[in-house]
Every structure is written in C-alpha cells, then in structure tokens.
Design an enzyme around this catalytic site. Structure first.
Site, short mmCIF file in Angstrom:
data_model
loop_
_atom_site.label_atom_id
_atom_site.label_comp_id
_atom_site.label_asym_id
_atom_site.label_seq_id
_atom_site.Cartn_x
_atom_site.Cartn_y
_atom_site.Cartn_z
N HIS A 1 36.34 -30.75 49.59
CA HIS A 1 35.84 -30.10 48.39
C HIS A 1 34.91 -31.07 47.68
CE1 HIS A 1 36.00 -28.40 44.29
NE2 HIS A 1 36.42 -27.28 44.83
N ASP B 1 43.93 -35.09 48.26
CA ASP B 1 43.61 -33.92 47.44
C ASP B 1 44.63 -32.84 47.79
OD1 ASP B 1 42.69 -31.52 46.42
OD2 ASP B 1 40.64 -31.74 47.17
N GLN C 1 45.38 -27.55 47.34
CA GLN C 1 45.72 -26.37 48.12
C GLN C 1 47.04 -26.48 48.86
OE1 GLN C 1 44.02 -23.65 47.88
NE2 GLN C 1 42.19 -24.43 46.84
N LYS D 1 46.47 -23.43 40.22
CA LYS D 1 46.56 -22.89 41.58
C LYS D 1 48.01 -22.64 42.00
CE LYS D 1 42.30 -25.21 43.07
NZ LYS D 1 41.40 -24.04 43.16
N CYS E 1 32.41 -24.67 47.03
CA CYS E 1 32.37 -26.10 46.65
C CYS E 1 32.59 -26.98 47.88
CB CYS E 1 33.40 -26.42 45.57
SG CYS E 1 33.12 -25.55 44.02
#
Length: 409
Positions: free
Chosen positions: A121, A198, A201, A224, A364
């Site tokens: 991302h 990261d 997700q 999220k 993104c």
C-alpha cells in the site's frame, strides 16, 4: 457463525441503496460498525466525556479507565508483552510514518537498505521513499511470483547484511495474499534488520500474535476492524520504542518542561502528545470485545469460504480476470477482478445502481497495478457480516454489467 444474527447488529446494513437492499463489499476500505461500538462511543460522549490522565474528578477517572482499558484489550488482542508496547495513533498510516520518521531516520545512513515489496500500500511505500531521500539509504523491492505471492527464496536473495529495515504488509489489500511474515522476520533478523509489518488487512480478519511473528513493529487501524475511524495502533518492541524520539511534542507526552529543554514521559505516553483519541480508543475497545465474542478463527474460516465461493462463481463469467492466488486458502476475503473491455469504474457504477458497493481504482497500490499491467481494478472484499447471498447478488450484477456493455458495443 449465524450470519443473520450478526447482520442484525449492524444498523447501516438495514437499508436500501438506489432502491435495492444494500450489499456492502468494501470492508477492505473500511468496515461497518456494530451497535455495540456505536453505543460505546455514544455512552462516552453522553455520560463521561472528559480528558484523560489530567483531572482527579469522577468523569476524568472514568474516561482514563476507558482509554487505558482499551489499551489493555489491544495488548491481549495482538499478544504484546506489555501495554508499554501499545501506542494509540490515528491509524496504520500514522503508525508506519512514526516508525519511518522516528526510528528509521535516526538509524539509517547512506548505503543502508530498506526492503519492501511491489504489493505494498502507498502508506508502506512513501514513508520509506522519504527516508531513503533523507538518509541516502537504498530502497529495494522484493519480486513477486506469477500469482502475486512472495517466495522466501527471493527474500533470502534480496535481504543482505546491508539491509536495516524490511517492511511488508501481512495481507495484501488488492490480491488478498497472506504473506509469511514469521519466516520473513527470521530472515530479516539473521541479517540484523528490523521487521515492520503493515497489519491493516490482517488484524481484523485473523489471529495476530506479534510475539509469535517476532515482528519489531506492527501497524493497524481501528476502522477496518469494526471500530471507529481516526484510531489505530503502533506496536513496537519495548527496547526499540525506548530508544526512539517522539515526533509530536506538547502536552501529555512530557515529564518535565524547562525554559530550554524538556524530558519525556515513559512509554507509551511519550508518543501520544496532546489530547488523545479518547472516544476512538473506547470504540476500538468495544470492537475488540465484539470480535473476540464472535471468534477470529470463525471469522477467518467464514471469509475463506466466501472467497472460495466468490472465485468459483465469478470465474464462470466469460471475460473475467481474477488477480492473485487461485487457491482461496492462500488469501483473505478479497477478490480483485476486471471484466474484458469494461472499465472498473463502470463496473462499480453499475453495481452501485443495484445497491452493491465495491471498490474500483488503483487501491493505493500503483506499483502493484503496474506489475499487474493494468491501470485499475475492481475489488470485492468480505467480512463477518457478508453471506453467499451477497455474492450471488454481486455475480448477478456482474453478468448484468457485461450484458449491458455487450449491447452498447
């Protein structure tokens, strides 16, 4: 999991959009919020709105308890050793930028290497570009396999003794790929590099154990994972955080302020300058309670089932290209696709006319789009409140879209 019972907890899902019942398939962008989270935030503002850590009055004490109680819930959620390792931020982007601005700029020099991948991302690309420009470090990219996965052999060939930081997303927001973070971290550590993850997700959709992964930093976002917007987490190993300087200065993060110099509070508060995101933290705590009650193993299994069903049904549509691994067990609940001769924005627009919300664009992730040799894609992303009936509606909409453009052209 009783999907119908779960859906009843999400007020926003009980509506029509453009005359059709809403089918929300954009949870990778932001998830919807259960009534428990909405009520927790409402209760804070209605009953004990106050600043934290400052007053000794009843409202201030209750607000502080709620805020710090949420930190402990996060600690358990990701299995951090201590709440000192859990820092509240505005989200994954802020968390990654904090690592880049505080840790990386202070520790990297000319010739050092930063390793990321083509699937990242933008929030896990641009901060490292800026670090490289500021320090003279070299930004390197891991190659991807044909299906978009990362090969550990490629990691071994890319990470060297000059590598100081490896920063990889746990789950791709485009391909749904679940990356072997634990194994990548082992390789990084063998070369003395720091592992940054990261987790935007992954944290909402599967169990995350930062100690088992042995990552040095882990970034995630509340919005999220059924929580409110504007709240996120930076996890960092205590020793690293203790040696880092804060990047925001002001109230709350100080120990002593003199005329010419100041000292900082201990962890985690030295990184939380100013009035913190109190309602957001309380809402995130309520979201964690909700997810734990449902069970993250249940959520992950449900999403794998939905992804497999969606890929099977969508693959039957002529002219359909699905990106990423074909094996649903290797990916999270994300299916990214294109229809021949139809622009993704047109796909999303026609679906929206029938109340079906999907994402279209570069997500993104422009370097990944270039690697895929497309300018943009459409994406359906699933969460615990989605059902096979939602996917049936999606497939019907895609067939309708294809027929419409076949007639037009």
């Amino acid at each position: 999991m009783n999907i119908m019972d779960i859906r009843q907890m999400f007020p926003i899902l009980h509506q029509e959009v453009n005359g059709s019942p809403l089918v929300y398939l954009d949870s990778a962008a932001t998830s919807q919020k259960p009534i428990q989270v909405i009520e927790a935030i409402d209760s804070y503002y209605r009953q004990y709105n106050s600043n934290v850590h400052r007053g000794v009055h009843t409202l201030g004490t209750k607000a502080t308890d709620g805020y710090e109680g949420a930190r402990e819930k996060v600690r358990k959620f990701i299995n951090a050793k201590s709440t000192e390792e859990v820092i509240f931020t505005r989200g994954t982007t802020t968390s990654l930028n904090t690592v880049a601005a505080s840790y990386a700029r202070a520790n990297l020099q000319e010739g050092d290497e930063i390793v990321i991948s083509y699937m990242e991302h933008h929030s896990n690309i641009i901060p490292w570009q800026q670090v490289a420009k500021a320090t003279g470090a070299i930004l390197k990219y891991l190659p991807l396999q044909e299906d978009g996965t990362i090969s550990l052999e490629d990691v071994k060939n890319t990470v060297t003794d000059q590598t100081k930081i490896v920063s990889i997303m746990h789950v791709s927001n485009v391909l749904g790929v679940i990356n072997p973070i634990k194994e990548i971290a082992q390789i990084a550590h063998q070369h003395g590099a720091v592992m940054v993850v990261d987790g935007a997700q992954s944290a909402p959709h599967m169990k995350v154990d930062v100690q088992d992964l042995d990552c040095d930093f882990f970034a995630m976002s509340g919005h999220k994972m059924c929580g409110p917007t504007g709240i996120g987490i930076l996890y960092g190993k205590k020793q690293l955080l203790e040696n880092m300087e804060p990047i925001e200065f002001g109230g709350e993060m100080i120990d002593f302020v003199g005329l010419q110099e100041s000292t900082w509070k201990e962890l985690p508060w030295k990184f939380e300058g100013g009035t913190p995101i109190i309602a957001g933290a309380i809402g995130l705590g309520a979201a964690i309670d909700f997810l734990e009650e449902i069970g993250r193993d249940n959520i992950e299994a449900h999403e794998h089932k939905l992804a497999a069903y969606a890929m099977e049904q969508m693959s039957a549509i002529e002219g359909m290209t699905i990106f990423g691994p074909k094996d649903a067990s290797k990916k999270a609940g994300v299916v990214t696709f294109n229809i021949d001769e139809v622009h993704p924005h047109d796909v999303a627009t026609i679906l929206d006319a029938d109340g079906i919300a999907v994402r279209a664009g570069h997500h993104c992730a422009q370097p990944l789009m270039k690697w895929l040799k497309v300018s943009s894609t459409a994406r359906a992303s699933f969460y615990l409140y989605n059902s096979e009936e939602d996917i049936d509606r999606l497939v019907q909409g895609l067939v309708k879209t294809k027929e419409y453009f076949s007639d037009v052209f």
